[in-house]
Structures are given as C-alpha cells and as structure tokens.
Design an enzyme around this catalytic site. Structure first.
Site, PDB file in Angstrom:
ATOM      1  N   ASP A 178       0.834  -1.202   0.000  1.00 33.39           N
ATOM      2  CA  ASP A 178       0.000   0.000   0.000  1.00 33.39           C
ATOM      3  C   ASP A 178       0.864   1.246   0.000  1.00 33.39           C
ATOM      4  O   ASP A 178       2.063   1.188  -0.288  1.00 33.39           O
ATOM      5  CB  ASP A 178      -1.045  -0.029   1.112  1.00 33.39           C
ATOM      6  CG  ASP A 178      -0.438  -0.398   2.438  1.00 33.39           C
ATOM      7  OD1 ASP A 178       0.669   0.063   2.723  1.00 33.39           O
ATOM      8  OD2 ASP A 178      -1.074  -1.160   3.195  1.00 33.39           O
ATOM      9  N   LYS A 205      -5.174   2.214   0.704  1.00 30.62           N
ATOM     10  CA  LYS A 205      -6.473   2.531   1.289  1.00 30.62           C
ATOM     11  C   LYS A 205      -6.795   3.990   1.094  1.00 30.62           C
ATOM     12  O   LYS A 205      -5.915   4.833   1.154  1.00 30.62           O
ATOM     13  CB  LYS A 205      -6.445   2.210   2.771  1.00 30.62           C
ATOM     14  CG  LYS A 205      -6.307   0.739   3.013  1.00 30.62           C
ATOM     15  CD  LYS A 205      -6.060   0.460   4.455  1.00 30.62           C
ATOM     16  CE  LYS A 205      -5.892  -1.030   4.654  1.00 30.62           C
ATOM     17  NZ  LYS A 205      -5.442  -1.353   5.997  1.00 30.62           N
ATOM     18  N   MET A 221      -0.847   8.959  13.236  1.00 33.08           N
ATOM     19  CA  MET A 221      -2.158   9.223  12.614  1.00 33.08           C
ATOM     20  C   MET A 221      -2.873  10.388  13.302  1.00 33.08           C
ATOM     21  O   MET A 221      -4.095  10.380  13.429  1.00 33.08           O
ATOM     22  CB  MET A 221      -3.055   7.963  12.693  1.00 33.08           C
ATOM     23  CG  MET A 221      -2.474   6.781  11.974  1.00 33.08           C
ATOM     24  SD  MET A 221      -3.505   5.313  12.140  1.00 33.08           S
ATOM     25  CE  MET A 221      -3.148   4.812  13.808  1.00 33.08           C
TER      26      MET A 221
HETATM   27  C1  LIG Z   1      -1.548   3.347   9.925  1.00 33.54           C
HETATM   28  S1  LIG Z   1      -0.185   3.988  10.791  1.00 33.54           S
HETATM   29  C2  LIG Z   1       0.995   2.751  10.411  1.00 33.54           C
HETATM   30  C3  LIG Z   1       2.223   2.813  11.255  1.00 33.54           C
HETATM   31  C4  LIG Z   1       3.286   1.817  10.823  1.00 33.54           C
HETATM   32  N1  LIG Z   1       2.845   0.475  11.009  1.00 33.54           N
HETATM   33  C5  LIG Z   1       4.592   2.031  11.562  1.00 33.54           C
HETATM   34  O1  LIG Z   1       4.986   1.193  12.361  1.00 33.54           O
HETATM   35  O2  LIG Z   1       5.243   3.064  11.275  1.00 33.54           O
HETATM   36  C6  LIG Z   1       0.279   5.339   9.764  1.00 33.54           C
HETATM   37  C7  LIG Z   1       0.889   6.469  10.532  1.00 33.54           C
HETATM   38  O3  LIG Z   1       2.252   6.217  10.774  1.00 33.54           O
HETATM   39  C8  LIG Z   1       2.972   7.432  10.774  1.00 33.54           C
HETATM   40  N2  LIG Z   1       3.986   7.385   9.709  1.00 33.54           N
HETATM   41  C9  LIG Z   1       4.185   6.427   8.806  1.00 33.54           C
HETATM   42  N3  LIG Z   1       5.243   6.695   8.022  1.00 33.54           N
HETATM   43  C10 LIG Z   1       5.750   7.864   8.467  1.00 33.54           C
HETATM   44  C11 LIG Z   1       6.846   8.679   8.090  1.00 33.54           C
HETATM   45  N4  LIG Z   1       7.669   8.339   7.086  1.00 33.54           N
HETATM   46  N5  LIG Z   1       7.069   9.825   8.788  1.00 33.54           N
HETATM   47  C12 LIG Z   1       6.270  10.189   9.790  1.00 33.54           C
HETATM   48  N6  LIG Z   1       5.220   9.460  10.203  1.00 33.54           N
HETATM   49  C13 LIG Z   1       4.947   8.310   9.550  1.00 33.54           C
HETATM   50  C14 LIG Z   1       1.957   8.538  10.524  1.00 33.54           C
HETATM   51  O4  LIG Z   1       1.530   9.017  11.782  1.00 33.54           O
HETATM   52  C15 LIG Z   1       0.863   7.785   9.818  1.00 33.54           C
HETATM   53  O5  LIG Z   1      -0.362   8.451   9.940  1.00 33.54           O
END
Ligand SMILES: C[S@@+](CC[C@H](N)C(=O)[O-])C[C@H]1O[C@@H](n2cnc3c(N)ncnc32)[C@H](O)[C@@H]1O
Length: 267
Positions: A39, A61, A175
């Site tokens: 995704d 999504k 998020m």
């Molecule tokens: C559905 S959650 C998934 C988190 C993921 N499983 C993890 O461990 O990073 C998605 C959230 O992770 C954070 N996120 C993911 N990638 C990021 C990045 N490169 N920089 C900052 N925040 C990130 C944001 O808050 C985003 O809304």
C-alpha cells in the site's frame, strides 16, 4: 488430479520510508515472493527487490474506507495462499504497530494459512530518530508511549490522555495530523503544560522530511500555517528540545529540515 500445496503469507514491515531501513529478512521475503500486496506507506522502491514474474497488487487505502478494504485485503491474502503461492503483505513501518497486521494475522490463522511476521522499523521510532529526537534520555525521559491520534468522526478518543500525561514522559502520536487541534486540546484538558515541547515530523526518514517544533499550545496553528501533510509523527515531551543539537539528518545530508526547524521554532 494433484492437490495444491497451500502457500504461506509473510507480513513484512517495510520500515518507515528510507528504503535502506528494510530488514535483510524482509528483503529475502520480497525476493522469494510470488505475490506482493502493498500500500501507500511502504516505499515503492522496495518493489525493485521482487522477482520480475511476481504479481504486484496495490491495496492502498482511501481515507474513510478502511473497513471494507481491510476485509478485501484479508480475502486476497487467503486466496493467493490457497493457490499455493508465497505471499508478501508489505506494510509501512512495523506490521504490528497500528498497521492492522494483527487483524490480518488473525484472519490467516482463522483460515488455517501459515504465516510469519517480519518486524519492521516503526515510524514511531525512526521518524523521531531522523529528526534528532531520542525518545528516552537518562536525565529527562525514562518512558515513552505510542498512541493513536486517529479518531472516528463523531466518536470520542479511546485514549486515556490523563493517565498518559501523568505517567509517560514522551508521547509519540501516529495518525494524529488531521486531529492535531483536538489532540492538543485533549492533552491540555488532561493536565499537560501548554509550553511542553512538541515536534511534528513529516515524511520521516525520506528526502523530503520536514520537522516542525512548537509547543502543545502552538503546534496546531503552526502545522496549519506550514501546511504539513501526512504521514506525520507527533512527539510530545522535553526530549524534543534535543533536536536543536542532534538533528544529524540535516547536517549530514545538507537537507532543508533544520532550516525549517530553526525558522519555525516557537516558544
Ligand atoms: C496506519 S499507521 C501505520 C504505522 C506503521 N505500522 C509504523 O509502524 O510506522 C500510519 C501512521 O504512521 C505514521 N507514519 C508512517 N510513516 C511515516 C513517516 N515516514 N514519517 C512520519 N510518520 C509516519 C503517521 O503518523 C501515519 O499516519
């Protein structure tokens, strides 16, 4: 007629964005996979590790459509495994940190499909690290918590902000960008000091990483003014102050982030 051997599903953490933060095991899984379901958050550069004949399925999504899509993804994982394929479900960060990896694993378990989990480096840790923010520090923070900032429209938070404010030194909120105003308000109501430092890290570990620093009182307005976009990680705690000295990413790579940091710093 020969019976098809059921395949296996690997729930692989892609890491936070910088493709070099994929694990060796994750890379090996990608190389061996017949089918890869990926995704938006998993860096698409990682697909270069896949076999040319592998089937790549985008299951990104769209906001507000999580539930229906999730069931379809689980059904796809099961269907491909039943066809005897080696399936990789590539997920941003770590599959078991707010990635619905737990739900996918449960669906596979219920369907009798063998699976393995390959942990990834979560953005909860990596984005602060690339912004020069250690989540713990012997002199200032002996604990941290990773919290969801996602809120279903019209429903109150399922997060005990009061206990978090009282008991945890550093809060990492994933998020949370869309609801940052409400989250900061919830923190204040829970007893958090308005001047407590807050960092917002957009696209952490990627070239375009940006860090915004303010306080519980100011960060929501700054985020709106600077038009920060998802994905972004919020860090609340005194360790945020250390970024002023530890922002290695900008100094090593000559990136823009520290410029923004200095310019936007408030309070
Ligand atoms: C559905 S959650 C998934 C988190 C993921 N499983 C993890 O461990 O990073 C998605 C959230 O992770 C954070 N996120 C993911 N990638 C990021 C990045 N490169 N920089 C900052 N925040 C990130 C944001 O808050 C985003 O809304």
């Amino acid at each position: 007629m020969t019976a098809t051997t059921v395949g296996k599903v690997y729930l692989v953490g892609a890491g936070p964005g910088d493709p070099e933060l994929l694990t060796l095991k994750g890379k090996r899984c990608l190389e061996a996979a017949d089918v890869i379901l990926f995704d938006e958050l998993a860096n698409h550069e990682l697909l270069e590790f896949t076999d040319a004949k592998a089937e790549l399925i985008y299951v990104g999504k769209k906001p507000g459509k999580h539930c229906a899509d999730q069931r379809e993804i689980e059904a796809l994982l099961i269907r491909h495994a039943r066809l005897g394929r080696t399936v990789v479900r590539l997920k941003g960060g770590d599959p078991f940190v707010f990635g619905r990896g737990g739900e996918e694993a449960l669906a596979l378990h219920a369907a009798g499909i063998a699976f393995e989990v390959v942990p990834g480096i979560s953005s909860a840790i990596a984005a602060p690290a690339y912004a020069g923010i250690p989540l713990t520090h012997r002199a200032q923070a002996s604990s941290f918590a990773v919290v969801t900032g996602h809120r279903v429209a019209g429903v109150d938070y399922d997060v005990n902000w009061r206990d978090l404010v009282r008991g945890v030194d550093t809060l990492v909120i994933l998020m949370g960008l869309e609801n940052i105003r409400a989250i900061m308000h919830a923190l204040l109501v829970a007893g958090c000091a308005p001047e407590r430092p807050v960092a917002l890290i957009q696209s952490g570990t990627k070239h375009e990483q940006r860090t915004l620093v303010g306080t519980v009182m100011t960060i929501a307005e700054l985020a709106e003014r600077c038009r920060l976009k998802s994905p972004a990680t919020i860090v609340v705690g005194t360790v945020v102050e250390l970024a002023a000295e530890l922002n290695w990413f900008r100094s090593v790579e000559g990136r823009q982030t520290m410029g923004r940091f200095a310019e936007l710093r408030v309070g």
